[in-house]
Design a protein around this motif. Structure first.
Motif, PDB file in Angstrom:
ATOM      1  N   ASN A  64      15.486   2.815   1.156  1.00 32.71           N
ATOM      2  CA  ASN A  64      14.616   1.973   0.540  1.00 32.71           C
ATOM      3  C   ASN A  64      14.285   0.812   2.137  1.00 32.71           C
ATOM      4  OD1 ASN A  64      12.393   0.848  -0.370  1.00 32.71           O
ATOM      5  ND2 ASN A  64      13.289   0.118  -2.222  1.00 32.71           N
ATOM      6  N   PRO A  65      13.377   0.987   2.892  1.00 35.46           N
ATOM      7  CA  PRO A  65      13.168   0.324   4.048  1.00 35.46           C
ATOM      8  C   PRO A  65      12.922  -1.459   3.772  1.00 35.46           C
ATOM      9  CG  PRO A  65      11.583   1.894   3.901  1.00 35.46           C
ATOM     10  CD  PRO A  65      12.444   2.044   2.621  1.00 35.46           C
ATOM     11  N   LEU A  66      13.344  -1.999   4.799  1.00 40.96           N
ATOM     12  CA  LEU A  66      12.961  -3.414   4.453  1.00 40.96           C
ATOM     13  C   LEU A  66      11.789  -3.801   5.460  1.00 40.96           C
ATOM     14  CD1 LEU A  66      16.538  -4.848   5.220  1.00 40.96           C
ATOM     15  CD2 LEU A  66      15.583  -4.103   3.060  1.00 40.96           C
ATOM     16  N   ILE A 101       2.363  -0.869   8.394  1.00 40.99           N
ATOM     17  CA  ILE A 101       3.578  -0.233   8.875  1.00 40.99           C
ATOM     18  C   ILE A 101       3.002   0.552  10.258  1.00 40.99           C
ATOM     19  CG2 ILE A 101       4.774   1.953   8.207  1.00 40.99           C
ATOM     20  CD1 ILE A 101       4.763   0.949   5.312  1.00 40.99           C
ATOM     21  N   LEU A 116      13.494   5.675   9.004  1.00 45.74           N
ATOM     22  CA  LEU A 116      12.285   6.206   9.258  1.00 45.74           C
ATOM     23  C   LEU A 116      11.989   5.702  10.703  1.00 45.74           C
ATOM     24  CD1 LEU A 116      10.449   4.895   5.841  1.00 45.74           C
ATOM     25  CD2 LEU A 116      11.108   7.347   6.760  1.00 45.74           C
ATOM     26  N   PRO A 143      13.353  -8.313   2.000  1.00 48.14           N
ATOM     27  CA  PRO A 143      12.941  -7.741   0.677  1.00 48.14           C
ATOM     28  C   PRO A 143      12.709  -8.852  -0.249  1.00 48.14           C
ATOM     29  CG  PRO A 143      15.291  -7.196   0.664  1.00 48.14           C
ATOM     30  CD  PRO A 143      15.042  -8.065   1.908  1.00 48.14           C
ATOM     31  N   SER A 144      12.266  -8.463  -1.376  1.00 52.54           N
ATOM     32  CA  SER A 144      12.475  -9.786  -2.515  1.00 52.54           C
ATOM     33  C   SER A 144      13.588  -9.882  -2.843  1.00 52.54           C
ATOM     34  CB  SER A 144      11.542  -9.153  -3.514  1.00 52.54           C
ATOM     35  OG  SER A 144      11.958  -7.717  -3.831  1.00 52.54           O
ATOM     36  N   ILE A 184       0.596  -3.592   1.139  1.00 52.10           N
ATOM     37  CA  ILE A 184       1.266  -2.859   2.388  1.00 52.10           C
ATOM     38  C   ILE A 184       0.226  -1.771   2.626  1.00 52.10           C
ATOM     39  CG2 ILE A 184       3.100  -1.426   3.007  1.00 52.10           C
ATOM     40  CD1 ILE A 184       5.246  -2.629   0.818  1.00 52.10           C
ATOM     41  N   ARG A 196       1.022  -0.271  -1.351  1.00 56.11           N
ATOM     42  CA  ARG A 196       1.372  -1.175  -2.454  1.00 56.11           C
ATOM     43  C   ARG A 196       0.130  -2.148  -2.226  1.00 56.11           C
ATOM     44  NH1 ARG A 196       6.729  -4.632  -2.014  1.00 56.11           N
ATOM     45  NH2 ARG A 196       5.537  -5.804  -0.817  1.00 56.11           N
ATOM     46  N   LEU A 229       5.083   8.393   0.312  1.00 54.05           N
ATOM     47  CA  LEU A 229       5.025   7.704   1.647  1.00 54.05           C
ATOM     48  C   LEU A 229       5.945   6.520   1.597  1.00 54.05           C
ATOM     49  CD1 LEU A 229       1.431   8.323   2.287  1.00 54.05           C
ATOM     50  CD2 LEU A 229       3.150   9.388   3.575  1.00 54.05           C
ATOM     51  N   SER A 230       6.096   5.529   0.795  1.00 56.35           N
ATOM     52  CA  SER A 230       6.954   4.595   0.921  1.00 56.35           C
ATOM     53  C   SER A 230       8.013   4.747  -0.198  1.00 56.35           C
ATOM     54  CB  SER A 230       6.043   3.449   0.353  1.00 56.35           C
ATOM     55  OG  SER A 230       6.742   2.295   0.012  1.00 56.35           O
ATOM     56  N   MET A 233       8.614   3.352  -3.447  1.00 56.74           N
ATOM     57  CA  MET A 233       7.627   3.632  -4.865  1.00 56.74           C
ATOM     58  C   MET A 233       8.424   4.608  -5.797  1.00 56.74           C
ATOM     59  SD  MET A 233       3.967   4.554  -3.366  1.00 56.74           S
ATOM     60  CE  MET A 233       3.029   3.354  -2.426  1.00 56.74           C
TER      61      MET A 233
HETATM   62  P1  AMP Z   1      10.309  -5.267  -0.613  1.00 52.99           P
HETATM   63  O1  AMP Z   1      11.141  -5.441   0.238  1.00 52.99           O
HETATM   64  O2  AMP Z   1      10.938  -5.162  -2.126  1.00 52.99           O
HETATM   65  O3  AMP Z   1       8.996  -6.383  -0.916  1.00 52.99           O
HETATM   66  O4  AMP Z   1       9.686  -3.738  -0.735  1.00 52.99           O
HETATM   67  C1  AMP Z   1       9.417  -3.157   0.385  1.00 52.99           C
HETATM   68  C2  AMP Z   1       8.404  -2.243   0.295  1.00 52.99           C
HETATM   69  O5  AMP Z   1       8.023  -1.431   1.626  1.00 52.99           O
HETATM   70  C3  AMP Z   1       9.267  -1.082  -0.434  1.00 52.99           C
HETATM   71  O6  AMP Z   1       8.447  -0.160  -1.431  1.00 52.99           O
HETATM   72  C4  AMP Z   1       9.345   0.114   0.812  1.00 52.99           C
HETATM   73  O7  AMP Z   1       9.613   1.421   0.750  1.00 52.99           O
HETATM   74  C5  AMP Z   1       8.208  -0.112   1.603  1.00 52.99           C
HETATM   75  N1  AMP Z   1       8.456   0.055   3.073  1.00 52.99           N
HETATM   76  C6  AMP Z   1       9.191  -0.757   3.838  1.00 52.99           C
HETATM   77  N2  AMP Z   1       8.986  -0.150   5.165  1.00 52.99           N
HETATM   78  C7  AMP Z   1       8.537   0.843   5.256  1.00 52.99           C
HETATM   79  C8  AMP Z   1       8.181   1.955   6.019  1.00 52.99           C
HETATM   80  N3  AMP Z   1       8.543   2.075   7.326  1.00 52.99           N
HETATM   81  N4  AMP Z   1       7.518   2.827   5.563  1.00 52.99           N
HETATM   82  C9  AMP Z   1       7.218   3.137   4.226  1.00 52.99           C
HETATM   83  N5  AMP Z   1       7.242   2.293   3.249  1.00 52.99           N
HETATM   84  C10 AMP Z   1       7.962   1.052   3.844  1.00 52.99           C
END
Ligand code: AMP
Ligand code: MG
Length: 355
Positions: A64-66, A101, A116, A143-144, A184, A196, A229-230, A233
């Motif tokens: 889960n990317p940052l 992104i 990714l 992230p959060s 997002i 998002r 895609l994210s 999710m």
């Molecule tokens: P948070 O950091 O908790 O706000 O969550 C970040 C959100 O951004 C997560 O749902 C990730 O999956 C999404 N996200 C971050 N980088 C990417 C990326 N390169 N491609 C798709 N989604 C991303």
């Protein structure tokens, strides 16, 4: 480890505390800081081992990317291949609650992007976030700052409760103004894919880019084998420890249902301000006026945390509309409720286990 708490007033930022926190970031440590959306859990975005500590502290799945946070919109170009559409978005919405992104540059380690080849970039407007990123001299991956799966923190006390003993420092800088995470979008040629929803609404994005597609995962449950895609999710999120049920239906029928529920079971209710006086003053949380979506957004995560602390077997909340900022509330609430929606009719009874 001992977690240092730095209390900073956003309107009177103390350089000494920001310097101490920036040193922690530069040395590969973790600092939680307030942004205008929610509190973030930050590390040097160019240091894979620092970023890996974020995943450990949160218990976050490593795919889960940052999001990486930059001090000015132009800095995005150091970390991603920006284009003309990015510049238009930046001019319209940055600094602010929008994450974009784009294809990543090599300086961003794979450990930050979950492998990714794209990276999510945001330029926050909060003065503490901005000062910390500037002083650190690098982008901050953040992230959060909640334990993975819990509601995002909108107050320092939420971060203290989730992260004490696990991270180097927390900047306590008051309540987050927006209260829901950033919007997002992914740039796809001349199109934007909304991954998002947040305070920057789909309509606002359409003023900058004609072609905005809302990803299905924003409003629908993903099928088991579906690849979003994210990556974030697909994970359960924001969920309280007791079931949350979302109510939909005519206002008077929903109110009658809530009255009956208060008599029949140990329920907590996230009610509209207009209903507050009409309901029994027990396990009742005022989420804001029905039309005041900004207040509802600001209060939602704290309300979910507060409801979870009440002695209750179930939590009820209203199903938001999907208009404007409502889409962001809808997206967070259906995930918190694992898509449990009850359509209230006059015949509704307090049996919803199969919905
Ligand atoms: P948070 O950091 O908790 O706000 O969550 C970040 C959100 O951004 C997560 O749902 C990730 O999956 C999404 N996200 C971050 N980088 C990417 C990326 N390169 N491609 C798709 N989604 C991303
Ligand atoms: Mg999060």
């Amino acid at each position: 480890m001992e977690t240092k708490i730095f209390k900073i007033d956003p309107s009177d930022i103390c350089d000494g505390s920001i310097s101490d926190c920036a040193d922690i970031i530069r040395r590969g440590g973790l600092v939680s800081f307030p942004t205008e959306t929610v509190y973030g859990l930050g590390a040097d975005a160019t240091d894979a081992s620092a970023a890996s500590k974020i995943y450990a502290a949160k218990g976050r799945p490593s795919d889960n990317p940052l999001i990486i946070h930059v001090a000015s919109p132009a800095d995005a170009d150091k970390y991603a291949y920006t284009d003309e559409l990015y510049k238009r978005l930046a001019d319209a919405f940055m600094p602010g609650p929008l994450t974009v992104i784009m294809k990543k540059r090599d300086i961003v380690p794979d450990g930050v992007t979950g492998g990714l080849d794209s990276v999510a970039v945001r330029c926050p407007s909060h003065p503490i976030a901005k000062a910390l990123i500037e002083k650190s001299g690098v982008a901050i991956a953040a992230p959060s700052a909640n334990i993975s799966g819990s509601p995002s923190p909108t107050l320092a006390e939420h971060v203290i409760s989730d992260m004490s003993g696990k991270i180097d420092a927390i900047i306590a800088g008051g309540e987050c103004e927006i209260g829901l995470e950033s919007t997002i979008v992914k740039i796809d040629g001349d199109k934007l894919i909304l991954l998002r929803p947040g305070a920057i609404t789909a309509d606002a994005l359409r003023c900058v880019c004609e072609n905005v597609k809302i990803s299905d995962a924003v409003t629908h449950m993903l099928a088991e084998n579906e690849k979003p895609l994210s990556p974030g999710m697909k994970y359960r999120h924001y969920a309280p420890s007791v079931p949350l049920v979302l109510l939909e239906g005519e206002a008077d029928k929903v109110l009658t249902f809530l009255h009956n529920a208060q008599n029949a079971e140990k329920c907590a209710i996230l009610c509209y301000h207009e209903e507050f006086e009409d309901l029994r003053q027990e396990r009742l949380i005022d989420i804001g006026a029905q039309e005041d979506l900004s207040t509802q957004a600001q209060r939602l995560f704290a309300a979910l945390r507060d409801a979870d602390k009440l002695d209750c077997d179930i939590i009820y909340a209203h199903l938001p509309t999907k208009d404007g900022m409502g889409l962001a509330l809808y997206n967070r609430l259906i995930r918190a409720a694992a898509h449990t929606i009850l359509h209230v009719t006059s015949a509704s009874v307090i049996h919803h286990k199969n919905h």
